[in-house]
Enzyme design. Structure first.
Site, PDB file in Angstrom:
ATOM      1  N   TYR A  95       0.823  -1.215   0.000  1.00  0.00           N
ATOM      2  CA  TYR A  95       0.000   0.000   0.000  1.00  0.00           C
ATOM      3  C   TYR A  95       0.855   1.264   0.000  1.00  0.00           C
ATOM      4  CZ  TYR A  95      -4.234   2.663   1.293  1.00  0.00           C
ATOM      5  OH  TYR A  95      -5.319   3.509   1.317  1.00  0.00           O
ATOM      6  N   SER A 186       1.280  -7.779   1.955  1.00  0.00           N
ATOM      7  CA  SER A 186       0.350  -6.762   2.416  1.00  0.00           C
ATOM      8  C   SER A 186      -0.672  -6.460   1.314  1.00  0.00           C
ATOM      9  CB  SER A 186       1.107  -5.514   2.869  1.00  0.00           C
ATOM     10  OG  SER A 186       0.254  -4.634   3.577  1.00  0.00           O
ATOM     11  N   GLN A 187      -0.762  -5.227   0.810  1.00  0.00           N
ATOM     12  CA  GLN A 187      -1.662  -4.980  -0.312  1.00  0.00           C
ATOM     13  C   GLN A 187      -1.324  -5.912  -1.469  1.00  0.00           C
ATOM     14  OE1 GLN A 187      -3.081  -0.987  -2.339  1.00  0.00           O
ATOM     15  NE2 GLN A 187      -1.123  -1.568  -3.213  1.00  0.00           N
ATOM     16  N   ASP A 274       1.069  -8.579  14.233  1.00  0.00           N
ATOM     17  CA  ASP A 274       0.856  -7.648  13.130  1.00  0.00           C
ATOM     18  C   ASP A 274      -0.241  -6.653  13.498  1.00  0.00           C
ATOM     19  OD1 ASP A 274       0.363  -6.349  10.730  1.00  0.00           O
ATOM     20  OD2 ASP A 274       0.500  -8.171   9.515  1.00  0.00           O
ATOM     21  N   HIS A 303       4.224  -6.468  11.079  1.00  0.00           N
ATOM     22  CA  HIS A 303       3.777  -6.529   9.681  1.00  0.00           C
ATOM     23  C   HIS A 303       4.917  -6.846   8.708  1.00  0.00           C
ATOM     24  CE1 HIS A 303       0.892  -6.057   6.538  1.00  0.00           C
ATOM     25  NE2 HIS A 303       1.482  -5.012   5.990  1.00  0.00           N
TER      26      HIS A 303
END
Length: 333
Positions: A95, A186-187, A274, A303
């Site tokens: 992101y 992640s994204q 996370d 994360h």
């Protein structure tokens, strides 16, 4: 960092209660058909990339047609001198980031694979996002951009780009179209999960690392940092907006629903400390995943997940499945 969610035994049994739109499949079939129609007659363009010379990798600056036929930037890294067709990895970005520089993406080409690194529209420097719904209310970031209607939501455009990236790389002469793996963290992990479902048998595997975009409602309730709090911020500011309507729109872009449709072998990862992608949101998608699957659990990680150790696990996983230049897994002994 403390543990951020349920104990591991409960995570392994966790099932998300999400409302799947009745027209979910029709929505995405129509979306992808329109993108391919808009790009008819247009092909991906590959040009030698400027910058520092690499002696073992050839780098191509790519533009391929994505959402609405709009050009999307990518890097294609090819191991110099390798005899194709090669297995390929298509990777998506976290992101707020873009494709960056080729120097940041050398692992897969060093392992003998073609590697397409896809820019994120409106997030990277090289792919703009002409917003089709100016005036729509949103709070920062991208999570609530076009939140009034799934047809206008930002992730409809970005996920379409990501599927079209697979279409593009499968057509490159250096690539084996039957050995394309999607990947991201992640994204990027949420996008890889979506593409694993939407591209069907055009995807031979998925590397889904600490994925975002899964079980949005729970993410908005638990996440302390990152994109999910944008949803809580939006609903906190716009108190007359019905939260159920917001989550109904986001259901079209939820990794839990994509997971139920994805059948390619997949390697997930989750970090139990996370604060950005709560572990239960990851397990919501993992436990719903329809294909062969495995997950690496990083107990004392935030994360960042497993970092280089997760990358090593991914390389071993790919090699064991024949995603090697010669197409063969290593011999035992």
């Amino acid at each position: 960092m403390p543990l951020t969610d349920l104990p591991l035994d409960q995570l392994r049994a966790y099932r998300a209660e999400t409302s799947e739109p009745e027209d979910f499949d029709a929505f995405w079939e129509k979306t992808l058909a329109a993108a391919r129609e808009a790009a008819e007659g247009s092909a991906a363009e590959y040009r030698p990339a400027p910058g520092p010379r690499l002696h073992t990798v050839d780098v191509l600056d790519v533009r391929f047609p994505g959402w609405g036929g709009q050009p999307v930037a990518a890097w294609l890294l090819l191991p110099r001198g390798a005899e194709g067709p090669l297995p390929a990895v298509v990777s998506y970005i976290g992101y707020g980031g873009g494709r960056g520089l080729p120097l940041e993406h050398l692992v897969h080409s060093a392992a003998g694979r073609a590697h397409l690194v896809v820019d994120s529209r409106g997030q990277g420097h090289d792919t703009p996002d002409p917003d089709p719904v100016p005036g729509t209310q949103y709070v920062g970031g991208f999570m609530t951009r076009g939140i009034d209607d799934p047809a206008h939501h930002y992730y409809r455009r970005l996920m379409t780009d990501c599927v079209r990236a697979v279409d593009a790389v499968r057509g490159h002469p250096a690539v084996d179209p039957d050995r394309v793996v999607v990947a991201g963290a992640s994204q990027g992990g949420g996008l890889a999960l979506a593409v694993a479902a939407l591209a069907g048998d055009h995807v031979a595997g998925a590397l889904v690392d600490v994925p975002f975009l899964c079980h949005h409602r729970r993410g908005s309730e638990l996440a302390a940092f990152g994109p999910y709090p944008e949803l809580a911020d939006y609903l906190g500011r716009h108190k007359r907006v019905d939260p159920e309507r917001v989550f109904r729109v986001l259901d079209y872009f939820d990794g839990v629903h994509f997971a139920r449709r994805a059948t390619a072998p997949a390697l997930f990862s989750v970090a139990l400390m996370d604060p950005v992608c709560p572990p239960s949101t990851v397990y919501a998608a993992y436990n719903a995943y329809a294909g062969e699957k495995d997950i690496r659990v990083w107990h004392y990680a935030d994360h960042a997940g497993g970092g280089a150790d997760q990358t090593a696990a991914q390389l071993d996983w790919l090699t064991a499945r024949g995603h090697t230049p010669d197409g063969h897994p290593p011999k035992e002994g």
